[in-house]
Design a protein around this motif. Structure first.
Motif, PDB file in Angstrom:
ATOM      1  N   ASN A  34      -7.168 -18.368  56.706  1.00 28.93           N
ATOM      2  CA  ASN A  34      -8.599 -18.103  56.605  1.00 28.93           C
ATOM      3  C   ASN A  34      -9.227 -18.899  55.474  1.00 28.93           C
ATOM      4  O   ASN A  34      -8.725 -18.884  54.348  1.00 28.93           O
ATOM      5  CB  ASN A  34      -8.862 -16.607  56.354  1.00 28.93           C
ATOM      6  CG  ASN A  34      -8.861 -15.821  57.626  1.00 28.93           C
ATOM      7  OD1 ASN A  34      -9.755 -15.995  58.448  1.00 28.93           O
ATOM      8  ND2 ASN A  34      -7.860 -14.975  57.809  1.00 28.93           N
ATOM      9  N   MET A  35     -10.320 -19.573  55.781  1.00 28.71           N
ATOM     10  CA  MET A  35     -11.101 -20.272  54.770  1.00 28.71           C
ATOM     11  C   MET A  35     -12.221 -19.321  54.363  1.00 28.71           C
ATOM     12  O   MET A  35     -13.178 -19.117  55.107  1.00 28.71           O
ATOM     13  CB  MET A  35     -11.625 -21.588  55.321  1.00 28.71           C
ATOM     14  CG  MET A  35     -10.507 -22.540  55.652  1.00 28.71           C
ATOM     15  SD  MET A  35     -11.116 -24.120  56.227  1.00 28.71           S
ATOM     16  CE  MET A  35      -9.543 -24.970  56.451  1.00 28.71           C
ATOM     17  N   HIS A  36     -12.055 -18.733  53.205  1.00 30.51           N
ATOM     18  CA  HIS A  36     -12.936 -17.656  52.741  1.00 30.51           C
ATOM     19  C   HIS A  36     -14.007 -18.196  51.807  1.00 30.51           C
ATOM     20  O   HIS A  36     -13.708 -18.925  50.857  1.00 30.51           O
ATOM     21  CB  HIS A  36     -12.076 -16.609  52.013  1.00 30.51           C
ATOM     22  CG  HIS A  36     -12.870 -15.546  51.343  1.00 30.51           C
ATOM     23  ND1 HIS A  36     -13.534 -14.558  52.038  1.00 30.51           N
ATOM     24  CD2 HIS A  36     -13.110 -15.318  50.028  1.00 30.51           C
ATOM     25  CE1 HIS A  36     -14.143 -13.758  51.175  1.00 30.51           C
ATOM     26  NE2 HIS A  36     -13.897 -14.205  49.955  1.00 30.51           N
ATOM     27  N   HIS A  37     -15.263 -17.834  52.080  1.00 28.18           N
ATOM     28  CA  HIS A  37     -16.376 -18.176  51.193  1.00 28.18           C
ATOM     29  C   HIS A  37     -16.414 -17.156  50.061  1.00 28.18           C
ATOM     30  O   HIS A  37     -16.605 -15.962  50.314  1.00 28.18           O
ATOM     31  CB  HIS A  37     -17.699 -18.142  51.947  1.00 28.18           C
ATOM     32  CG  HIS A  37     -17.864 -19.258  52.915  1.00 28.18           C
ATOM     33  ND1 HIS A  37     -17.374 -19.210  54.204  1.00 28.18           N
ATOM     34  CD2 HIS A  37     -18.453 -20.467  52.774  1.00 28.18           C
ATOM     35  CE1 HIS A  37     -17.668 -20.331  54.823  1.00 28.18           C
ATOM     36  NE2 HIS A  37     -18.310 -21.117  53.976  1.00 28.18           N
ATOM     37  N   ARG A  38     -16.234 -17.614  48.849  1.00 28.50           N
ATOM     38  CA  ARG A  38     -16.266 -16.711  47.700  1.00 28.50           C
ATOM     39  C   ARG A  38     -17.657 -16.098  47.553  1.00 28.50           C
ATOM     40  O   ARG A  38     -17.799 -14.904  47.316  1.00 28.50           O
ATOM     41  CB  ARG A  38     -15.877 -17.469  46.433  1.00 28.50           C
ATOM     42  CG  ARG A  38     -14.454 -18.009  46.517  1.00 28.50           C
ATOM     43  CD  ARG A  38     -14.105 -18.884  45.335  1.00 28.50           C
ATOM     44  NE  ARG A  38     -14.204 -18.116  44.102  1.00 28.50           N
ATOM     45  CZ  ARG A  38     -14.587 -18.660  42.949  1.00 28.50           C
ATOM     46  NH1 ARG A  38     -14.877 -19.950  42.853  1.00 28.50           N
ATOM     47  NH2 ARG A  38     -14.655 -17.916  41.869  1.00 28.50           N
ATOM     48  N   ALA A  58      -5.287 -11.710  58.545  1.00 26.01           N
ATOM     49  CA  ALA A  58      -6.068 -11.803  59.772  1.00 26.01           C
ATOM     50  C   ALA A  58      -7.376 -11.051  59.619  1.00 26.01           C
ATOM     51  O   ALA A  58      -7.404  -9.937  59.091  1.00 26.01           O
ATOM     52  CB  ALA A  58      -5.262 -11.242  60.944  1.00 26.01           C
ATOM     53  N   GLY A  59      -8.452 -11.658  60.072  1.00 21.46           N
ATOM     54  CA  GLY A  59      -9.760 -11.010  59.988  1.00 21.46           C
ATOM     55  C   GLY A  59     -10.126 -10.675  58.555  1.00 21.46           C
ATOM     56  O   GLY A  59      -9.722 -11.351  57.621  1.00 21.46           O
ATOM     57  N   ASN A  60     -10.889  -9.612  58.397  1.00 24.15           N
ATOM     58  CA  ASN A  60     -11.325  -9.188  57.060  1.00 24.15           C
ATOM     59  C   ASN A  60     -10.568  -7.975  56.571  1.00 24.15           C
ATOM     60  O   ASN A  60     -11.009  -7.296  55.656  1.00 24.15           O
ATOM     61  CB  ASN A  60     -12.827  -8.870  57.079  1.00 24.15           C
ATOM     62  CG  ASN A  60     -13.674 -10.070  57.378  1.00 24.15           C
ATOM     63  OD1 ASN A  60     -13.205 -11.207  57.348  1.00 24.15           O
ATOM     64  ND2 ASN A  60     -14.935  -9.851  57.671  1.00 24.15           N
ATOM     65  N   THR A  61      -9.392  -7.690  57.181  1.00 28.04           N
ATOM     66  CA  THR A  61      -8.732  -6.427  56.863  1.00 28.04           C
ATOM     67  C   THR A  61      -7.310  -6.554  56.344  1.00 28.04           C
ATOM     68  O   THR A  61      -6.789  -5.603  55.780  1.00 28.04           O
ATOM     69  CB  THR A  61      -8.715  -5.513  58.104  1.00 28.04           C
ATOM     70  OG1 THR A  61      -8.053  -6.202  59.171  1.00 28.04           O
ATOM     71  CG2 THR A  61     -10.123  -5.151  58.540  1.00 28.04           C
ATOM     72  N   GLY A  66      -8.208  -9.834  53.481  1.00 31.79           N
ATOM     73  CA  GLY A  66      -8.681  -8.455  53.483  1.00 31.79           C
ATOM     74  C   GLY A  66      -8.952  -7.959  52.076  1.00 31.79           C
ATOM     75  O   GLY A  66      -9.951  -7.279  51.818  1.00 31.79           O
ATOM     76  N   HIS A  67      -8.080  -8.327  51.147  1.00 31.09           N
ATOM     77  CA  HIS A  67      -8.270  -7.943  49.742  1.00 31.09           C
ATOM     78  C   HIS A  67      -9.555  -8.564  49.190  1.00 31.09           C
ATOM     79  O   HIS A  67     -10.300  -7.917  48.456  1.00 31.09           O
ATOM     80  CB  HIS A  67      -7.053  -8.376  48.926  1.00 31.09           C
ATOM     81  CG  HIS A  67      -7.123  -8.055  47.476  1.00 31.09           C
ATOM     82  ND1 HIS A  67      -7.220  -6.769  46.993  1.00 31.09           N
ATOM     83  CD2 HIS A  67      -7.135  -8.865  46.398  1.00 31.09           C
ATOM     84  CE1 HIS A  67      -7.284  -6.802  45.666  1.00 31.09           C
ATOM     85  NE2 HIS A  67      -7.230  -8.068  45.286  1.00 31.09           N
ATOM     86  N   ALA A  68      -9.830  -9.818  49.558  1.00 34.17           N
ATOM     87  CA  ALA A  68     -11.044 -10.495  49.090  1.00 34.17           C
ATOM     88  C   ALA A  68     -12.290  -9.748  49.550  1.00 34.17           C
ATOM     89  O   ALA A  68     -13.270  -9.646  48.806  1.00 34.17           O
ATOM     90  CB  ALA A  68     -11.066 -11.940  49.585  1.00 34.17           C
TER      91      ALA A  68
END
Length: 104
Positions: A34-38, A58-61, A66-68
């Protein structure tokens, strides 16, 4: 305010993958998927390298991603609307590090 495009540009995606080496930039143990936008796009974030972190989960969980989304502001994986990502250090594989817009 101009809204950022949804898709991360291919050149930035390649630079992020180069920086991470395909390994989670959070835990340093799992494959980064996942490429996460801070700073989320909805908060005025953009697609710069200092605003992106390559995380497992996986996903936002699950995983570091998920921690982010749950409590990522504790370690710099998520930043508030009023913060500039480049000014906030991240817990990068167990060490505090400032992310820049250049590949190290």
């Amino acid at each position: 305010m101009k809204r950022a495009q949804k898709a991360i540009p291919e050149g930035v995606r390649r630079q992020l993958e180069e920086r991470s080496g395909g390994v989670c930039e959070g835990c340093g143990q799992a494959r980064a998927i996942n490429m996460h936008h801070r700073k989320y796009l909805s908060r005025g974030g953009d697609h710069t390298l200092s605003n992106l972190i390559h995380l497992c989960g996986a996903g936002n969980t699950s995983g570091c991603h998920g921690h982010a989304h749950k409590d990522g502001s504790d370690n710099g994986w998520s930043v508030h609307r009023w913060e500039t990502p480049a000014d906030i250090p991240v817990d990068y594989r167990g060490q505090l590090r400032y992310l820049t817009d250049e590949v190290a």
